[in-house]
Each structure stands twice: as C-alpha cells, then as structure tokens.
Design an enzyme around this catalytic site. Structure first.
Site: not given
Ligand SMILES: [Zn+2]
Length: 391
Positions: A276, A311
């Site tokens: 991610d 993230g």
C-alpha cells in the site's frame, strides 16, 4: 532498454543457493529467455553462497506509487519509474493502484495504464487495482471524503473501457447503496470485488463474500475489526475459506500480534502481503502528496496532517521478513503470502508465483539475512547492486 533477440534467448543458471517455490532442483535454477526451463547443468552459471535463497518474485497487488511517482498522476513516465524501481525490493509484478478522486482524474489515470507496458527488466504491471471511490465515507482512511460516491455500475463500465479492460480488482464497500449489484457485476466480468474502506458487519461481509466479493483490502485497516459482540468484516474475511485478504505487514498498520492472529486464523494460503505504498517509497522523509492531500513522511510513517496513516513506505522485502518474524512461519509460508497466493488472486498462477518449469523467470535472490541481492524479471536481471551478472 530492449536487449537483442540473441540475448532474449540466453540460457543461464543460478547455482549453489537454496531454491524454493516449486523448483525442480534444490540448488540450481535454469533460465531460458523469459522463462524458467528444465535444469541445464552446462549452462553458464552464477554461483551463489549456500546459505542464500532463491524465491519467486514478490507480487504487490496494492501499491500507489514509488520514487516520487503516483498512479493517480496519470503519467506514463511515472508508471515506468515505479516499475523500474520495484525490483530493488524483490517485487517483480504489481497492480497499479488508483485512489478516490475526481472521476476525470481516475479516468485519466486509467487511460495511461491502458497503454502501459513495463520494459524488460522492470516489474510487470498486471493491471489496475481501483481503490475507491465506491467506499464508505465513515471508513475513508486517507481516501479523500469529498470524492467518495455510491457504487455505480455504468461508471465502472466506463472506467473499465478507459482502462482497456485492465482493472483486475475493485476495493468497495458492499453495504453501500448499489454495492451488492456492483459485486455481482464485477463477478460476471472476471474482476475481483474486494471488501475495504467499508463499515459492513460480519454478516454483511459474509453475504458479500457469498455474492463473489471473495477478497479483503488491507485486513483490519479501514474496516470493522474483531470486537467479540460485534464482529466486523475482518472476522468474516478471516474465517470464510472462500476469502483471501491483503495485509500490510509493517507492524504499524497492523500490530505484529494481530498479523500473527490473522496468520493463525486464515492460514498461509489466504493472506497476501501488500505494501500500500505511496510515492515516497524509495525516497526519504519529507513532505509529499496523496490524493490531493499533504502527507508527511517521518520515521517510516506516512501521515496526513490529522495523524491518519496515509499509505506506507514499506518495502516488500521488509514485509517478507516481518511475516516470518511476526508469525513464526516457515520460509515456504512467507513465499505463499508474498507471491503464490497473489498469483492465484490475480489469475496468473499458471505463469507466476512459482519457480516451476515453464513459469515466468521472476525471482529474487535473498542472502542469509533475507536481504535482496539480485532480482530477475521475466528472465532479465532487474536489480544487481553487486554486479554479479555481466552482460
Ligand atoms: Zn491503498
């Protein structure tokens, strides 16, 4: 840079290290052109230390960016920068991941991915992971709330056309109006519906899994967790044998103890490591942007101004080592969670996720401490900091 035809068919081998992941020989692997071939003891060899490992290349099904580039920039050079960088952390294939944003921006980014092909010696882009905008604003995480919309089949169809059919995974909230219909629609078109950024209950998640949403996006993050009287999507994803789940094994998005719990509950075949990662991956601390929002990266953490995780800057090889460390699993289990399971999830298990003969020569050489020493993407050396391979 494209190599000559002659070089494309080159036969060579890596020898001496322990070869894992379905290989024929325990201590040698032969590569012919872009594929793994039958063992050929006469082929020119690169000799490796006996305590090093050769494992299938990592596959990252959820990555937004690296080296300053983000998929949402809608920039082919940026995509190339990401694909060129990823082998440095052992990643040999990935899904370019979009995020919630203005419809026109998503469409523009998809238009670029439609025509993108990674160069030989770079990680292969296997398609697109559309993360949002069909999610729940109450579980937005770092998805910009203003652009979150209800699941919309015709909009998805338009985007899939813009993407040239390369959208492989859609992260959505199945409990939102139109969610169930979109799940069914994706299933009919061979696209994975992934439960994420959702406030659905375990029962709603079970229903969605039964309808074909057999995948979870960053397990535990941006979904309801494991409260004992109100089990959330995490419970359904962990216990339903039909579901696979992504997990961010950085020890920050999910604590090591919960990564271990997920591993014990789901087993090695239903977890998929992801990074991610956002655009700061591969760069240092500093100020960056994600979905039009300012992100500060410091001490290995990417956060919005309000403290929300935005993230990661996790490298895949670190995730691989963390899986072993957090769960106590064997190397073969970490390989499953970093490559094989993802290959099945993305319907490329007939050519990736294993080091069997005939498969793409996507592999990583790890030293005794499991640091990346060499990466090969489709037969081409893609990362070779010590220049073991000349020519
Ligand atoms: Zn994401």
């Amino acid at each position: 840079m494209r190599s000559s035809d002659n070089e494309d068919q080159r036969v060579w081998q890596l020898r001496g290290a322990r070869v894992h992941g379905g290989a024929t020989e325990p201590q040698a692997i032969t590569i012919a052109g872009t594929r793994i071939s039958a063992p050929d003891s006469d082929a020119p060899a690169i000799d490796l230390p006996a305590d090093w490992h050769v494992v299938p290349g990592f596959i990252d099904a959820h990555i937004h960016g690296a080296m300053g580039a983000d998929v949402m920039d809608g920039d082919a050079d940026g995509l190339a920068r990401i694909a060129d960088y990823l082998p440095a952390e052992g990643t040999t294939a990935f899904l370019a991941t979009t995020m919630t944003g203005p419809a026109a921006a998503i469409e523009a980014a998809l238009g670029v991915t439609a025509h993108f092909e990674a160069a030989p010696g770079a990680a292969e882009m296997l398609g697109v992971h559309l993360e949002g905008p069909f999610v729940d604003r109450n579980k937005a995480g770092a998805q910009p709330v203003d652009h979150i919309i209800a699941p919309d089949i015709s909009l998805f169809d338009r985007w899939q056309a813009a993407a040239g059919g390369c959208i492989r995974v859609v992260t959505l909230a199945p409990e939102q109006p139109g969610g169930e219909a979109l799940v069914a629609h994706l299933g009919r078109h061979g696209v994975r519906a992934s439960i994420g950024h959702s406030s659905c209950s375990a029962a709603q998640a079970e229903a969605a899994i039964a309808a074909g949403a057999n995948r979870g996006t960053h397990l535990f993050n941006a979904m309801n967790g494991l409260h004992h009287r109100e089990p959330g999507a995490a419970c359904a994803l962990l216990t339903d044998p039909a579901a696979r789940s992504e997990i961010i094994a950085d020890g920050l998005h999910v604590t090591p103890a919960m990564v271990k719990l997920a591993y014990r509950a789901a087993g090695r075949d239903r977890l998929m490591a992801i990074t991610d990662a956002m655009r700061a991956k591969g760069l240092g601390d500093g100020e960056y942007e994600l979905g039009g929002q300012a992100v500060t990266v410091a001490n290995g953490q990417a956060r919005l101004a309000n403290g929300t995780l935005a993230g990661s800057v996790l490298t895949f090889d670190a995730a691989f080592r963390n899986l072993l460390d957090f769960t106590g699993c064997e190397l073969a289990d970490a390989i499953a969670m970093s490559s094989t399971n993802v290959a099945h999830d993305l319907d490329v298990a007939d050519r990736k996720g294993s080091l069997a003969e005939g498969f793409d020569a996507d592999l990583v050489v790890l030293d005794a401490e499991l640091r990346v020493r060499l990466t090969v993407c489709r037969g081409q050396v893609a990362h070779d900091p010590e220049r073991r391979i000349i020519g």
